[in-house]
Design a protein around this motif. Structure first.
Motif, PDB file in Angstrom:
ATOM      1  N   GLN A 186     -62.032 -96.482  43.684  1.00 26.75           N
ATOM      2  CA  GLN A 186     -62.207 -97.911  43.206  1.00 26.75           C
ATOM      3  C   GLN A 186     -62.546 -98.886  43.869  1.00 26.75           C
ATOM      4  OE1 GLN A 186     -58.395 -99.612  42.102  1.00 26.75           O
ATOM      5  NE2 GLN A 186     -59.935-100.475  40.275  1.00 26.75           N
ATOM      6  N   ILE A 187     -63.665 -99.670  44.340  1.00 27.18           N
ATOM      7  CA  ILE A 187     -63.288-100.947  45.308  1.00 27.18           C
ATOM      8  C   ILE A 187     -62.911-102.007  45.367  1.00 27.18           C
ATOM      9  CG2 ILE A 187     -65.618-102.574  46.444  1.00 27.18           C
ATOM     10  CD1 ILE A 187     -67.160 -99.251  45.210  1.00 27.18           C
ATOM     11  N   LEU A 188     -62.365-102.416  45.099  1.00 27.61           N
ATOM     12  CA  LEU A 188     -61.465-103.838  44.926  1.00 27.61           C
ATOM     13  C   LEU A 188     -62.089-104.797  46.518  1.00 27.61           C
ATOM     14  CD1 LEU A 188     -58.185-102.479  45.326  1.00 27.61           C
ATOM     15  CD2 LEU A 188     -59.100-103.235  43.277  1.00 27.61           C
TER      16      LEU A 188
ATOM     17  N   GLN B  29     -71.174 -95.021  51.188  1.00 28.19           N
ATOM     18  CA  GLN B  29     -72.409 -93.600  50.058  1.00 28.19           C
ATOM     19  C   GLN B  29     -71.509 -93.915  48.352  1.00 28.19           C
ATOM     20  OE1 GLN B  29     -70.719 -90.031  52.574  1.00 28.19           O
ATOM     21  NE2 GLN B  29     -73.044 -89.810  51.543  1.00 28.19           N
ATOM     22  N   ILE B  30     -69.693 -94.696  48.374  1.00 28.08           N
ATOM     23  CA  ILE B  30     -69.585 -95.116  47.548  1.00 28.08           C
ATOM     24  C   ILE B  30     -69.516 -96.770  46.969  1.00 28.08           C
ATOM     25  CG2 ILE B  30     -67.255 -95.816  46.466  1.00 28.08           C
ATOM     26  CD1 ILE B  30     -67.895 -92.717  46.327  1.00 28.08           C
ATOM     27  N   VAL B  31     -69.731 -97.136  47.869  1.00 28.82           N
ATOM     28  CA  VAL B  31     -70.788 -98.418  47.106  1.00 28.82           C
ATOM     29  C   VAL B  31     -71.718 -98.706  46.792  1.00 28.82           C
ATOM     30  CG1 VAL B  31     -71.133-100.554  48.591  1.00 28.82           C
ATOM     31  CG2 VAL B  31     -69.245 -99.981  48.809  1.00 28.82           C
ATOM     32  N   SER B  32     -72.472 -97.884  47.280  1.00 29.15           N
ATOM     33  CA  SER B  32     -74.262 -97.450  47.173  1.00 29.15           C
ATOM     34  C   SER B  32     -73.620 -96.783  45.864  1.00 29.15           C
ATOM     35  CB  SER B  32     -75.404 -96.883  47.898  1.00 29.15           C
ATOM     36  OG  SER B  32     -75.447 -95.680  47.952  1.00 29.15           O
ATOM     37  N   LEU B  33     -73.582 -95.752  45.725  1.00 28.05           N
ATOM     38  CA  LEU B  33     -73.114 -94.848  44.361  1.00 28.05           C
ATOM     39  C   LEU B  33     -72.644 -95.617  42.724  1.00 28.05           C
ATOM     40  CD1 LEU B  33     -72.916 -92.270  42.677  1.00 28.05           C
ATOM     41  CD2 LEU B  33     -71.203 -92.203  43.162  1.00 28.05           C
ATOM     42  N   ALA B  34     -71.334 -97.218  43.111  1.00 29.51           N
ATOM     43  CA  ALA B  34     -71.461 -98.084  43.021  1.00 29.51           C
ATOM     44  C   ALA B  34     -71.685 -98.960  42.324  1.00 29.51           C
ATOM     45  CB  ALA B  34     -69.550 -98.569  42.937  1.00 29.51           C
ATOM     46  N   LEU B  35     -72.959 -98.984  43.003  1.00 26.79           N
ATOM     47  CA  LEU B  35     -73.738-100.785  42.794  1.00 26.79           C
ATOM     48  C   LEU B  35     -74.745-100.153  41.590  1.00 26.79           C
ATOM     49  CD1 LEU B  35     -74.305-102.193  45.453  1.00 26.79           C
ATOM     50  CD2 LEU B  35     -73.440-102.975  44.272  1.00 26.79           C
TER      51      LEU B  35
ATOM     52  N   GLN C 156     -63.220-106.162  51.348  1.00 33.64           N
ATOM     53  CA  GLN C 156     -63.330-105.809  50.362  1.00 33.64           C
ATOM     54  C   GLN C 156     -62.652-104.250  50.305  1.00 33.64           C
ATOM     55  OE1 GLN C 156     -66.389-102.714  51.309  1.00 33.64           O
ATOM     56  NE2 GLN C 156     -67.816-103.607  49.607  1.00 33.64           N
ATOM     57  N   LEU C 157     -61.692-103.510  50.074  1.00 34.03           N
ATOM     58  CA  LEU C 157     -61.349-102.398  49.978  1.00 34.03           C
ATOM     59  C   LEU C 157     -61.696-101.240  49.199  1.00 34.03           C
ATOM     60  CD1 LEU C 157     -57.363-102.251  50.134  1.00 34.03           C
ATOM     61  CD2 LEU C 157     -58.438-100.331  48.941  1.00 34.03           C
ATOM     62  N   VAL C 158     -61.827-100.708  49.682  1.00 31.07           N
ATOM     63  CA  VAL C 158     -62.232 -99.248  48.892  1.00 31.07           C
ATOM     64  C   VAL C 158     -61.062 -98.250  49.628  1.00 31.07           C
ATOM     65  CG1 VAL C 158     -63.923 -97.077  48.467  1.00 31.07           C
ATOM     66  CG2 VAL C 158     -64.082 -99.271  49.635  1.00 31.07           C
ATOM     67  N   TYR C 159     -60.558 -97.360  48.073  1.00 35.39           N
ATOM     68  CA  TYR C 159     -59.675 -95.933  48.599  1.00 35.39           C
ATOM     69  C   TYR C 159     -59.902 -95.315  47.345  1.00 35.39           C
ATOM     70  CZ  TYR C 159     -57.296 -97.138  43.680  1.00 35.39           C
ATOM     71  OH  TYR C 159     -57.256 -97.190  42.667  1.00 35.39           O
ATOM     72  N   TYR C 160     -59.386 -93.874  47.623  1.00 33.56           N
ATOM     73  CA  TYR C 160     -59.762 -92.662  46.552  1.00 33.56           C
ATOM     74  C   TYR C 160     -57.746 -92.442  46.313  1.00 33.56           C
ATOM     75  CZ  TYR C 160     -58.904 -89.514  50.458  1.00 33.56           C
ATOM     76  OH  TYR C 160     -58.841 -89.032  51.293  1.00 33.56           O
TER      77      TYR C 160
ATOM     78  N   GLY D 177     -64.590-105.534  41.315  1.00 31.31           N
ATOM     79  CA  GLY D 177     -64.706-104.564  41.710  1.00 31.31           C
ATOM     80  C   GLY D 177     -65.200-102.922  40.542  1.00 31.31           C
ATOM     81  N   PHE D 178     -64.881-101.602  41.243  1.00 32.26           N
ATOM     82  CA  PHE D 178     -65.357-101.281  40.063  1.00 32.26           C
ATOM     83  C   PHE D 178     -64.404 -99.458  40.404  1.00 32.26           C
ATOM     84  CE2 PHE D 178     -69.063 -97.639  38.785  1.00 32.26           C
ATOM     85  CZ  PHE D 178     -68.974 -98.703  37.840  1.00 32.26           C
ATOM     86  N   LEU D 179     -64.560 -98.902  39.365  1.00 38.00           N
ATOM     87  CA  LEU D 179     -63.789 -97.749  39.536  1.00 38.00           C
ATOM     88  C   LEU D 179     -64.819 -96.777  39.495  1.00 38.00           C
ATOM     89  CD1 LEU D 179     -61.097 -96.431  39.456  1.00 38.00           C
ATOM     90  CD2 LEU D 179     -60.711 -96.838  37.463  1.00 38.00           C
ATOM     91  N   ILE D 180     -64.332 -95.598  39.920  1.00 40.74           N
ATOM     92  CA  ILE D 180     -65.122 -94.267  39.948  1.00 40.74           C
ATOM     93  C   ILE D 180     -64.519 -93.628  39.491  1.00 40.74           C
ATOM     94  CG2 ILE D 180     -67.234 -92.293  40.643  1.00 40.74           C
ATOM     95  CD1 ILE D 180     -67.922 -94.810  42.714  1.00 40.74           C
TER      96      ILE D 180
END
Ligand SMILES: Cc1cc2nc3c(=O)[nH]c(=O)nc-3n(C[C@H](O)[C@H](O)[C@H](O)COP(=O)(O)O)c2cc1C
Length: 150
Positions: free
Chosen positions: A53-55, A127-133, A4-8, A42-45
């Motif tokens: 983005q979460i990949l 925090q991002i993962v929980s918002l994205a969910l 899992q990779l999270v970037y901005y 994943g998910f893109l905010i």
């Protein structure tokens, strides 16, 4: 193991909400095609200035996808917030879900303590993962309501 990779990154496409909506749709439709081929979910905010983005997927595929994304001129200075191996996917049914910050989802941002614009520099990836969910949950319920209404 799932990587899992999270970037901005910072948006570079000028224009208002309407231009951004078109941009998001294009990005999501290409992503859905490529990611289903590559086993990426994943998910893109998107929140005005920032993409987050979460990949998730096989490590090599995630890194290959990230490297391709990072070269895209629709955004700049991609910064990895977190990378880790996890036993399961968090977004198993989404080749790439996405949500622009609109008034409709403001309530969800508030529930996570984000009254103002997101500042990814200060955020933790959890925090991002929980918002994205939660944003994903909102999209799912909205889609099932649309089905019922039609
Ligand atoms: C914020 C952002 C997120 C993106 N996310 C993805 C993604 O998840 N998967 C993907 O394949 N491309 C994604 N893209 C698009 C890639 O940068 C690139 O344009 C695309 O993968 C090229 O696909 P093609 O070689 O099939 O034309 C994203 C672009 C941006 C700006």
């Amino acid at each position: 193991m799932i990587h899992q990779l999270v970037y901005y990154s910072r948006n570079t496409v000028p224009g208002g909400d309407r231009a951004m909506l078109t941009n998001m749709r294009e990005i999501l439709s290409i992503s859905q095609r490529n990611n289903s081929r590559d086993g990426i979910t994943g998910f893109l905010i998107f929140d005005k200035t920032w993409f987050i983005q979460i990949l998730e997927g096989e490590r090599a595929k995630v890194l290959e996808t990230y490297n391709r994304i990072a070269r895209d001129t629709r955004h700049s200075t991609a910064m990895i917030m977190n990378e880790r191996d996890t036993p399961t996917r968090l977004f198993p049914n989404w080749t790439m879900g996405g949500a622009m910050r609109t008034p409709e989802v403001q309530e969800i941002y508030l529930q996570h303590g984000f009254g103002g614009p997101l500042d990814p520099v200060r955020l933790k990836s959890e925090q991002i993962v929980s918002l994205a969910l939660d944003l994903q949950g909102f999209e799912v319920s909205r889609r099932s309501e649309q089905k019922l209404a039609s």
